[in-house]
Design an enzyme around this catalytic site. Structure first.
Site, short mmCIF file in Angstrom:
data_model
loop_
_atom_site.label_atom_id
_atom_site.label_comp_id
_atom_site.label_asym_id
_atom_site.label_seq_id
_atom_site.Cartn_x
_atom_site.Cartn_y
_atom_site.Cartn_z
N GLY A 5 30.46 -16.35 3.20
CA GLY A 5 29.36 -16.74 4.09
C GLY A 5 29.59 -18.07 4.79
N TYR B 16 37.69 -6.86 -7.56
CA TYR B 16 36.68 -6.54 -6.54
C TYR B 16 36.84 -5.11 -6.04
CZ TYR B 16 34.17 -6.46 -2.13
OH TYR B 16 33.33 -6.11 -1.10
N GLU B 17 38.09 -4.70 -5.80
CA GLU B 17 38.35 -3.37 -5.25
C GLU B 17 38.43 -2.29 -6.33
OE1 GLU B 17 41.90 -3.87 -2.84
OE2 GLU B 17 40.65 -4.39 -1.10
N ASN C 24 33.88 0.17 1.19
CA ASN C 24 33.68 -1.27 1.28
C ASN C 24 32.86 -1.64 2.52
OD1 ASN C 24 33.84 -4.04 1.14
ND2 ASN C 24 36.01 -4.05 0.61
N GLU D 34 47.94 -7.29 4.90
CA GLU D 34 47.96 -6.52 3.66
C GLU D 34 46.74 -6.80 2.81
OE1 GLU D 34 49.15 -3.98 0.61
OE2 GLU D 34 49.83 -4.08 2.67
N VAL E 251 38.33 -13.61 0.01
CA VAL E 251 37.65 -14.90 -0.15
C VAL E 251 36.85 -14.80 -1.44
CG1 VAL E 251 35.94 -16.49 0.80
CG2 VAL E 251 37.58 -15.36 2.32
N GLU F 70 40.94 5.83 15.08
CA GLU F 70 40.53 7.23 15.01
C GLU F 70 41.75 8.15 15.11
OE1 GLU F 70 37.41 8.14 14.43
OE2 GLU F 70 36.59 6.11 14.60
N TYR G 199 34.60 -6.76 9.59
CA TYR G 199 35.66 -6.49 10.58
C TYR G 199 35.08 -6.04 11.92
CZ TYR G 199 38.94 -6.80 6.66
OH TYR G 199 39.68 -7.24 5.61
N GLY H 211 32.45 -18.53 6.83
CA GLY H 211 33.38 -18.31 7.92
C GLY H 211 34.84 -18.38 7.53
#
Length: 162
Positions: A94, A26-27, A125, A84, A88, A141, A132, A96
């Site tokens: 979707g 995925y990443e 992403n 880390e 899902v 920041e 999040y 929860g």
């Protein structure tokens, strides 16, 4: 249809390793995966583990995981949790489940008197960033993450012997 959360157990090492592989796909980071299933088993299920894993299931089917470890803030004088990896499987999104995993870690923080729950997210992403932020999280920041690994890490370690 229902979700259940549980701590990973030694027989989950293969599942956790598979989920790490799915997260890497995925990443777009499969080229960075060096760990083996045995490495994951040793890290999570050692007599005194330094990393931990929560598994979320949907109607008994493994749907995702959260791998985490304790941190310490000198400014707060308290430990915290660093998330880390959170993943899902796409077919379970979707429902929860990601929120349930993060809420489990927030509960650990609350119950343990820990100062914070932290993690990093890849800049590109957008779905995860939105997720999040929907939980009430905010970017940190003014801080840039750094990493020392590979040959640079080995070289610095050798320099210490100097």
């Amino acid at each position: 249809m229902s979700a259940s959360l549980r701590a990973a157990v030694p027989s989950d090492a293969g599942l956790v390793y598979a989920l790490i592989g799915e997260l890497a796909v995925y990443e777009e980071l499969t080229h960075e995966v060096e760990a083996s299933e045995a490495d994951i088993a040793a890290a999570l299920f050692a007599p005194q583990p330094r990393a931990f894993c929560e598994i979320v299931e949907w109607d008994g089917a493994p749907a995702g995981f959260a791998v985490w470890f304790y941190t310490f803030s000198t400014f707060r004088g308290r430990h915290g949790i660093y998330l880390e990896d959170l993943f899902v499987r796409p077919e379970f999104r979707g429902r929860g489940l990601g929120k349930a995993l993060v809420a489990r870690l927030a509960e650990r923080c609350r119950d343990g008197g820990l100062g914070r729950l932290e993690w990093s997210v890849l800049d590109w992403n957008a779905p995860s960033i939105a997720f999040y932020q929907g939980l009430g999280a905010r970017p940190v920041e003014g801080w840039t993450g750094y990493r020392l690994d590979g040959e640079a890490l080995a070289a610095l370690g050798r320099a210490r012997r100097g």
